[in-house]
Design a protein around this motif. Structure first.
Motif, PDB file in Angstrom:
ATOM      1  N   THR A 158       0.827  -1.218   0.000  1.00 58.72           N
ATOM      2  CA  THR A 158       0.000   0.000   0.000  1.00 58.72           C
ATOM      3  C   THR A 158       0.855   1.260   0.000  1.00 58.72           C
ATOM      4  N   ASP A 159       2.142   1.101  -0.280  1.00 64.61           N
ATOM      5  CA  ASP A 159       3.068   2.228  -0.290  1.00 64.61           C
ATOM      6  C   ASP A 159       3.089   2.930   1.065  1.00 64.61           C
ATOM      7  N   ASN A 161       0.800   3.268   3.347  1.00 64.66           N
ATOM      8  CA  ASN A 161      -0.409   3.998   3.728  1.00 64.66           C
ATOM      9  C   ASN A 161      -1.057   3.238   4.890  1.00 64.66           C
ATOM     10  N   SER A 163      -3.790   3.800   6.769  1.00 63.24           N
ATOM     11  CA  SER A 163      -5.244   3.583   6.698  1.00 63.24           C
ATOM     12  C   SER A 163      -5.593   2.447   5.746  1.00 63.24           C
ATOM     13  N   GLU A 164      -4.989   2.446   4.576  1.00 62.27           N
ATOM     14  CA  GLU A 164      -5.268   1.397   3.591  1.00 62.27           C
ATOM     15  C   GLU A 164      -4.761   0.042   4.084  1.00 62.27           C
ATOM     16  N   ARG A 173      -7.452   1.185  12.525  1.00 60.03           N
ATOM     17  CA  ARG A 173      -6.239   1.955  12.243  1.00 60.03           C
ATOM     18  C   ARG A 173      -5.402   2.180  13.501  1.00 60.03           C
TER      19      ARG A 173
END
Length: 186
Positions: A158-159, A161, A163-164, A173
């Protein structure tokens, strides 16, 4: 067999620029001339630009490249270009399947990150397998270690991220944030 100190040409295929710079400096201090590429396309271009007498003798290839490409295609291309090239695959996503494929495609060794220059250079010089290597049972891996590996894999996908990553893992989260605070992402 290691080449003479002054003519050891090494190709590093790594898309993490900071890690690639660190490896480059470390190998240059050890007397290697280092070339760098960050994608399969750059590997192909580099090989096309250099003559057969100027082919790297050694290569360190990251398994998972940010361009969406696989280091396995780089291993295949390098091995097809020069079957004598000593190729070591590095990965933060070690698996039996990718290790087997890397070796079949021409890699000499497959190292899980974190691996340092000493580990990589030792892998360059080990041409034979080691029948005395310890056989371990994957079941002995702790649940926490497996969980951390899965979190890190999803973070990278998700690079980074948060939250993702939490959404994909099906956790809150804040729970993920607490877990990351306990074990910093490297």
């Amino acid at each position: 067999m290691m080449a003479d100190e002054e003519d050891r040409l090494l190709l590093i295929v790594e898309d993490d620029d900071a890690f690639a710079r660190t490896l480059t400096r470390s190998f240059e201090r050890r007397g290697y001339t280092v070339l760098r590429a960050s994608s399969h396309e750059q590997v192909q271009q580099l090989l096309a630009e250099r003559g057969p007498e100027d082919t790297p003798e050694y290569a360190v290839v990251d398994l998972k490249l940010a361009s969406g490409g696989s280091g396995l295609s780089c291993v295949q291309t390098l091995h097809e270009h020069d079957a004598a090239m000593v190729i070591v695959v590095l990965t933060g996503y070690a698996s039996i399947a990718t290790a087997v494929e890397a070796i079949k495609l021409g890699a000499r060794h497959y190292l899980a990150k974190p691996a340092n220059t000493d580990d990589i250079e030792a892998a360059f010089s080990r041409a034979q397998g080691d029948a005395e290597v310890e056989v371990t049972d994957r079941a002995t891996t702790s649940i926490k270690t497996l969980e951390w590996e899965r979190i890190h894999e999803t973070l990278a996908a998700t690079d980074f991220n948060i939250s993702e990553t939490a959404r994909r893992l099906g956790m809150h989260r804040r729970t993920l944030a607490r877990k990351l605070e306990k074990q910093r992402v490297k």
